[in-house]
Design a protein around this motif. Structure first.
Motif, mmCIF file in Angstrom:
data_model
loop_
_atom_site.group_PDB
_atom_site.id
_atom_site.type_symbol
_atom_site.label_atom_id
_atom_site.label_comp_id
_atom_site.label_asym_id
_atom_site.label_seq_id
_atom_site.Cartn_x
_atom_site.Cartn_y
_atom_site.Cartn_z
ATOM 1 N N GLY A 175 -20.733 70.123 63.745
ATOM 2 C CA GLY A 175 -21.357 68.883 62.899
ATOM 3 C C GLY A 175 -22.866 69.178 63.299
ATOM 4 N N ALA A 176 -23.238 69.568 64.627
ATOM 5 C CA ALA A 176 -24.785 69.838 64.958
ATOM 6 C C ALA A 176 -25.063 70.945 64.164
ATOM 7 N N ALA A 177 -24.265 72.198 63.901
ATOM 8 C CA ALA A 177 -24.752 73.425 63.298
ATOM 9 C C ALA A 177 -25.246 72.841 61.665
ATOM 10 N N LEU A 178 -24.123 72.215 61.264
ATOM 11 C CA LEU A 178 -24.411 71.838 59.961
ATOM 12 C C LEU A 178 -25.659 70.988 59.758
ATOM 13 N N HIS A 179 -25.799 70.199 60.665
ATOM 14 C CA HIS A 179 -27.249 69.208 60.624
ATOM 15 C C HIS A 179 -28.154 70.125 60.621
ATOM 16 N N ARG A 180 -28.287 71.004 61.482
ATOM 17 C CA ARG A 180 -29.695 71.922 61.893
ATOM 18 C C ARG A 180 -29.795 72.794 60.537
ATOM 19 N N ARG A 181 -28.596 73.187 59.836
ATOM 20 C CA ARG A 181 -28.998 74.172 58.588
ATOM 21 C C ARG A 181 -29.240 73.292 57.675
ATOM 22 N N LEU A 182 -28.785 72.132 57.284
ATOM 23 C CA LEU A 182 -29.245 71.332 56.339
ATOM 24 C C LEU A 182 -30.545 70.488 56.382
ATOM 25 N N SER A 183 -30.894 70.370 57.568
ATOM 26 C CA SER A 183 -32.184 69.600 57.812
ATOM 27 C C SER A 183 -33.297 70.735 57.867
ATOM 28 N N GLY A 184 -32.976 71.941 57.873
ATOM 29 C CA GLY A 184 -34.174 73.019 57.857
ATOM 30 C C GLY A 184 -34.597 73.358 59.203
ATOM 31 N N GLY A 185 -33.774 73.022 60.444
ATOM 32 C CA GLY A 185 -33.942 73.087 61.671
ATOM 33 C C GLY A 185 -34.047 74.706 61.933
#
Length: 72
Positions: A48-58
């Motif tokens: 979930g954290a990896a997806l969040h980073r990827r989708l939020s442009g982190g």
């Protein structure tokens, strides 16, 4: 992860030139377990954290047009 590696292992046809029998089954089970532990440890704070980073442009997830599929 263990269930994933177990399912992947079951897709490999048995038999052939080398057939290790029970010893191979034990070794494969231990190897799959260790690979599962290592793979799970490499997920930084979970999928979930990896997806969040990827989708939020982190980190490693730039949002410019060139990094998007079909972008130029």
């Amino acid at each position: 992860m263990m269930q994933l590696t177990k399912a992947l292992r079951e897709t490999i046809p048995e038999g052939g030139i080398l057939d290790g029998g029970a010893g191979e089954d034990i070794f494969s089970g231990l190897l799959d377990g260790e690979l599962s532990v290592l793979a799970a440890a490499r997920f930084e704070r979970g999928l979930g954290a990896a997806l969040h980073r990827r989708l939020s442009g982190g980190a490693d997830g730039g949002t410019d047009a060139a990094s998007q599929p079909g972008g130029e």
